[in-house]
Design a protein around this motif. Structure first.
Motif, mmCIF file in Angstrom:
data_model
loop_
_atom_site.group_PDB
_atom_site.id
_atom_site.type_symbol
_atom_site.label_atom_id
_atom_site.label_comp_id
_atom_site.label_asym_id
_atom_site.label_seq_id
_atom_site.Cartn_x
_atom_site.Cartn_y
_atom_site.Cartn_z
ATOM 1 N N GLY A 35 -2.532 0.678 -0.768
ATOM 2 C CA GLY A 35 -3.146 -0.528 -0.213
ATOM 3 C C GLY A 35 -3.180 -0.489 1.298
ATOM 4 O O GLY A 35 -4.189 -0.838 1.926
ATOM 5 N N THR A 36 -2.084 -0.019 1.909
ATOM 6 C CA THR A 36 -2.027 0.070 3.375
ATOM 7 C C THR A 36 -3.066 1.055 3.900
ATOM 8 O O THR A 36 -3.755 0.784 4.888
ATOM 9 C CB THR A 36 -0.629 0.515 3.825
ATOM 10 O OG1 THR A 36 0.344 -0.202 3.076
ATOM 11 C CG2 THR A 36 -0.419 0.248 5.283
ATOM 12 N N GLY A 37 -3.163 2.217 3.202
ATOM 13 C CA GLY A 37 -4.133 3.223 3.634
ATOM 14 C C GLY A 37 -5.553 2.702 3.574
ATOM 15 O O GLY A 37 -6.348 2.897 4.499
ATOM 16 N N ILE A 38 -5.869 2.003 2.476
ATOM 17 C CA ILE A 38 -7.226 1.467 2.334
ATOM 18 C C ILE A 38 -7.495 0.421 3.402
ATOM 19 O O ILE A 38 -8.572 0.390 4.012
ATOM 20 C CB ILE A 38 -7.419 0.903 0.915
ATOM 21 C CG1 ILE A 38 -7.557 2.054 -0.071
ATOM 22 C CG2 ILE A 38 -8.657 0.030 0.841
ATOM 23 C CD1 ILE A 38 -7.564 1.642 -1.501
ATOM 24 N N ALA A 39 -6.488 -0.418 3.679
ATOM 25 C CA ALA A 39 -6.661 -1.441 4.711
ATOM 26 C C ALA A 39 -6.894 -0.783 6.071
ATOM 27 O O ALA A 39 -7.719 -1.229 6.865
ATOM 28 C CB ALA A 39 -5.436 -2.342 4.773
ATOM 29 N N LEU A 40 -6.171 0.333 6.316
ATOM 30 C CA LEU A 40 -6.294 1.023 7.603
ATOM 31 C C LEU A 40 -7.681 1.648 7.756
ATOM 32 O O LEU A 40 -8.295 1.594 8.818
ATOM 33 C CB LEU A 40 -5.217 2.103 7.671
ATOM 34 C CG LEU A 40 -4.847 2.646 9.035
ATOM 35 C CD1 LEU A 40 -4.165 1.537 9.811
ATOM 36 C CD2 LEU A 40 -3.918 3.823 8.882
#
Lengths: 85, 233
Positions: B75-80
């Motif tokens: 989720g963090t990677g996609i948000a980034l």
């Protein structure tokens, strides 16, 4: 046992047919639905093989969520096409 | 010609490999090793009716914590990578509105799907399913709202708060096991009373942990979907 094996084989064949259809159908919405059908049959197979927890995951994520994401992506691409006209 | 020959050869060799596997398989009708121990002692040790949940949350609790972390990293990677502010649509062309059937149907179905998701994770220790499945059901309800109304926005602050706090409490419950029951009891569910077998308030911390996991997975997947959608500022 014989009947159950017959059902398993029928389900597997239906999954293969749906997977081939997903590649060859021209209409993209039908293709997405065919991919969803593969997941749906897989989840029914898991259920018949006494793995309800796995079946639930497959139904919620494979047949539900990812089909919806594909549909949403298709919706977006259609919007772009209309803008270019 | 060669272009077609190589895939054909690959498929044929794969067929022979799978044939070897399929003919050599010896079905195992009795439980052995660690599976036998889990099946024999799981119910009396942990008080959970659904043995799969007992294994996932307690015996293999550390793996589940890892799984939740993997989802968080995704989720963090996609948000980034994907979160971006969409430019105002100044061409004057509006997005196509959803059909009447989809709008009405989603109004009817979204509350039911959300409630069913909550039911799945609250009853994780009694019936099949658990936090991950229930969370995915809730996220699909959010996706349905996105499909029905393209201007629909989720409240990011609330979602981030729910997600962070359920993650923190999950780890805290694990650490409480260390404090109350002593070393090598991380994520032990017996810090709460086991209760009556088969009731909703039983199996120690399993319903609590699965509720937290369900909330975390649901909000996380919904945030991933929202980031993929792109923000309209």
């Amino acid at each position: 046992m014989e009947l159950q094996q017959g059902i398993f084989i029928l389900m597997g064949l239906a999954m293969i047919i749906a997977a081939v259809l997903a590649m060859h159908v021209k209409d993209l919405i039908s293709s997405i639905i065919a991919v969803g059908v593969v997941s749906l049959f897989a989840s029914i197979l898991y259920l018949l093989m006494q793995a309800p927890d796995v079946a639930m995951t497959e139904a919620a994520i494979g047949a539900g969520l990812s089909t919806l994401i594909f549909l949403y992506a298709l919706h977006k691409t259609k919007d772009v096409e209309e803008e270019n006209d | 010609m060669i272009k077609r020959l190589i895939p054909l050869l690959l498929v044929i060799s794969l067929f022979f490999i799978l044939l070897k596997v399929a003919t050599n398989v010896a079905p195992n009708y009795d439980l052995t090793g660690v599976a036998k121990t889990y099946a024999e002692q799981g119910a009396s040790d942990l008080g959970a009716m659904n043995l799969v949940t007992a294994i996932v949350v307690t015996y293999r609790g550390l793996d589940t914590l890892g799984e939740v972390t993997v989802l968080f990293m995704a989720g963090t990677g996609i948000a980034l990578l994907l979160r971006r502010k969409k430019k105002k649509n100044d061409s004057g062309i509006k997005n196509r509105a959803a059909s009447e059937i989809l709008k009405t149907g989603s109004k009817l179905l979204v509350p039911i799907i959300t409630m069913f998701g909550a039911y799945i994770f609250i009853n994780g220790h009694l019936s099949p399913g658990g936090g991950f499945q229930g969370g995915a059901a809730i996220a699909s309800a959010v996706m349905l709202m996105f499909l029905a109304d393209s201007s629909f926005k989720i409240n990011h602050k609330v979602f981030v708060l729910i997600e962070s706090f359920s993650g923190i409490f999950y780890v805290l419950i694990g650490v409480l096991g260390l404090v109350i029951l002593g070393a090598d009891n991380f994520l032990d569910n017996r810090i709460l009373p086991l209760g009556t077998f088969g009731t909703i308030l039983s199996a120690g911390t399993i319903p609590l942990i699965y509720t937290l996991v369900g909330l975390k997975v649901g909000t996380e997947l919904a945030s991933i979907l929202d980031n993929m959608k792109g923000e309209l500022e």
